[in-house]
Design a protein around this motif. Structure first.
Motif, PDB file in Angstrom:
ATOM      1  N   LEU A   1      15.351  -5.177  -0.452  1.00 32.04           N
ATOM      2  CA  LEU A   1      14.823  -5.949  -1.580  1.00 32.04           C
ATOM      3  C   LEU A   1      14.480  -7.331  -1.040  1.00 32.04           C
ATOM      4  O   LEU A   1      15.362  -8.064  -0.596  1.00 32.04           O
ATOM      5  N   LYS A   2      13.192  -7.676  -1.096  1.00 25.62           N
ATOM      6  CA  LYS A   2      12.757  -8.951  -0.528  1.00 25.62           C
ATOM      7  C   LYS A   2      12.031  -9.799  -1.559  1.00 25.62           C
ATOM      8  O   LYS A   2      11.378  -9.270  -2.469  1.00 25.62           O
TER       9      LYS A   2
ATOM     10  N   LEU B   1      17.309  -9.889  -0.169  1.00 30.16           N
ATOM     11  CA  LEU B   1      18.309 -10.147  -1.202  1.00 30.16           C
ATOM     12  C   LEU B   1      19.216  -8.952  -1.458  1.00 30.16           C
ATOM     13  O   LEU B   1      20.252  -9.084  -2.111  1.00 30.16           O
ATOM     14  N   GLY B   2      18.819  -7.776  -0.955  1.00 34.93           N
ATOM     15  CA  GLY B   2      19.605  -6.581  -1.203  1.00 34.93           C
ATOM     16  C   GLY B   2      18.882  -5.367  -0.668  1.00 34.93           C
ATOM     17  O   GLY B   2      18.011  -5.484   0.201  1.00 34.93           O
ATOM     18  N   ALA B   3      19.248  -4.179  -1.180  1.00 40.08           N
ATOM     19  CA  ALA B   3      18.614  -2.948  -0.714  1.00 40.08           C
ATOM     20  C   ALA B   3      18.741  -1.865  -1.772  1.00 40.08           C
ATOM     21  O   ALA B   3      19.629  -1.909  -2.630  1.00 40.08           O
ATOM     22  N   ILE B   4      17.812  -0.897  -1.705  1.00 42.90           N
ATOM     23  CA  ILE B   4      17.887   0.300  -2.540  1.00 42.90           C
ATOM     24  C   ILE B   4      17.971   1.505  -1.615  1.00 42.90           C
ATOM     25  O   ILE B   4      17.233   1.596  -0.636  1.00 42.90           O
TER      26      ILE B   4
ATOM     27  N   LEU C   1       6.307   4.438  -1.965  1.00 39.90           N
ATOM     28  CA  LEU C   1       6.751   4.290  -3.348  1.00 39.90           C
ATOM     29  C   LEU C   1       7.989   3.399  -3.419  1.00 39.90           C
ATOM     30  O   LEU C   1       8.052   2.462  -4.224  1.00 39.90           O
ATOM     31  N   ALA C   2       8.964   3.687  -2.570  1.00 38.94           N
ATOM     32  CA  ALA C   2      10.218   2.931  -2.588  1.00 38.94           C
ATOM     33  C   ALA C   2       9.987   1.462  -2.259  1.00 38.94           C
ATOM     34  O   ALA C   2      10.561   0.560  -2.892  1.00 38.94           O
ATOM     35  N   VAL C   3       9.133   1.198  -1.275  1.00 33.25           N
ATOM     36  CA  VAL C   3       8.855  -0.187  -0.892  1.00 33.25           C
ATOM     37  C   VAL C   3       8.173  -0.936  -2.035  1.00 33.25           C
ATOM     38  O   VAL C   3       8.510  -2.092  -2.331  1.00 33.25           O
ATOM     39  N   THR C   4       7.204  -0.285  -2.708  1.00 35.34           N
ATOM     40  CA  THR C   4       6.491  -0.921  -3.827  1.00 35.34           C
ATOM     41  C   THR C   4       7.441  -1.271  -4.962  1.00 35.34           C
ATOM     42  O   THR C   4       7.418  -2.386  -5.500  1.00 35.34           O
ATOM     43  N   LEU C   5       8.288  -0.321  -5.350  1.00 38.03           N
ATOM     44  CA  LEU C   5       9.225  -0.574  -6.448  1.00 38.03           C
ATOM     45  C   LEU C   5      10.300  -1.580  -6.038  1.00 38.03           C
ATOM     46  O   LEU C   5      10.770  -2.367  -6.863  1.00 38.03           O
ATOM     47  N   ALA C   6      10.681  -1.568  -4.760  1.00 37.32           N
ATOM     48  CA  ALA C   6      11.679  -2.531  -4.284  1.00 37.32           C
ATOM     49  C   ALA C   6      11.131  -3.953  -4.358  1.00 37.32           C
ATOM     50  O   ALA C   6      11.883  -4.902  -4.597  1.00 37.32           O
TER      51      ALA C   6
END
Length: 368
Positions: A117-118, A124-127, A145-150
């Motif tokens: 999470l940037k 700032l975190g991670a998913i 997809l994951a990068v876009t939503l993150a």
């Protein structure tokens, strides 16, 4: 420029920033955003589980804040140190990690996709997504997809953290302003902070939500701000006030309301304005400045009125030894219904009962 004037100016600046961020945060609930993003990820990537982790820099730890398919509490390690495991490494490096076949035990393997999470160049975190429902590996489409939503989640988290930091700074400035005021009269040092703490605890006991409790704390710590406009010869007088001096002292309520009204936007401070003006009103109409009665007096002003009277009664002055806690409590009870709101007095007495009337054992939790 005096210290008090500088602090007043800083409070005004911070209040404007906070109002803008408050409007932003009012429209969104961070937990709902996190949960919504995880739900989308799980649905579109067809993953079995997902967790969202946030870096708490000041505590040097990473904490699970939201989950899907598994409860955050049931995770083997709901709290990690920076650099620990895949999640800690992703947060440390800021790089996405894809694992196709991690050993899970009992001959099983699991696939994992972990994205940082940037926001504003900071991680700032991670998913983390775990296991595809069809048992396949996570592919490039899943990663995109994951990068876009993150990215969406990272911006929401950044805004929330910025708001929290400004809130703490704002509260610090308010405390400094109150301390600067209290320092003018050494005999009442700490009065504003004590009244704010008593009021806040009453608010908690009345089950106010955290935001309302903070607004009450803010109003309480600023209730005597109008004493800035009272001459030292009256404010620091070591004997009782004459009738004319008392009339001048009473003006601090109107002065305080005027000072706080100058901070724009007013609605951010409206309860503080009302409390500064009306905390000396009494239930039977014998108070000042407007001789309001009963529920004509705003709730915050009624709460602060009880907290303020209690602290005044238990404070040692050159012309008064001050009452014991038990004596002051008895006086509040004697005057409830006539001078003070009965429900608020009863709640405050309950709080005193809980600490056996020992102010050294009084709850000291922070308001923020």
């Amino acid at each position: 420029m005096t210290t008090i004037t500088k602090l007043e100016s800083k409070v005004k600046e911070l209040s404007k920033l906070l109002e803008a961020l408050k409007e932003l945060n009012a429209a969104i609930d961070l937990q709902d955003i996190f949960q919504g993003i995880l739900d989308q990820m799980v649905m579109i990537a067809e993953a079995k589980e997902a967790t969202l982790w946030v870096l708490e820099k000041e505590k040097n730890r990473i904490v699970a804040k939201a989950s899907c398919g598994v409860s955050a509490e049931s995770l083997p390690l709901p709290t990690l140190t920076v650099g620990e495991g895949i999640i800690g490494n992703v947060i440390n490096t800021g790089k996405t990690d894809v694992v196709e076949n991690a050993e899970q035990g009992m001959g099983e393997c699991k696939a994992m996709l972990t994205v940082p999470l940037k926001a504003k160049g900071q991680t700032l975190g991670a998913i983390q997504l775990v296991n595809k429902k069809d048992r396949s590996a996570f592919d490039d489409r899943d990663v995109k997809l994951a990068v876009t939503l993150a990215e969406q989640s990272g911006l929401a988290l950044h805004n929330s953290q910025m708001y929290d930091e400004l809130y703490k700074m704002f509260l610090s400035m308010i405390r400094m302003l109150a301390e600067a005021l209290d320092a003018r009269d050494p005999l009442t040092k700490g009065h504003s902070e004590r009244v704010a703490r008593y009021a806040w605890l009453i608010g908690k006991r009345m089950k106010f939500d955290p935001q309302v409790c903070f607004e009450l704390y803010q109003a309480a710590i600023l209730h005597d701000i109008g004493k800035i406009g009272i001459e030292d010869r009256i404010l620091r007088k070591t004997t009782g006030l004459t009738d004319s001096e008392y009339e001048l002292m009473k003006k601090h309520t109107e002065i305080g309301a005027r000072i706080l009204s100058a901070i724009k936007p007013n609605r951010f401070f409206q309860k503080s304005i009302d409390t500064a003006l009306l905390h000396h009103e009494r239930m039977d109409g014998s108070g000042y400045p407007n001789k309001l009665k009963g529920e004509e007096i705003p709730l915050f002003a009624r709460i602060v009125g009880v907290a303020d009277a209690f602290d005044a009664m238990t404070t040692v002055r050159t012309y008064s030894e001050g009452m014991s806690v038990q004596e002051a409590a008895a006086e509040l009870i004697r005057c409830k219904g006539s001078l003070f709101d009965s429900e608020i007095v009863d709640i405050f007495i309950e709080i005193l009962d809980d600490c056996s009337y020992d102010l050294q054992a009084f709850p000291t939790e922070d308001a923020v």
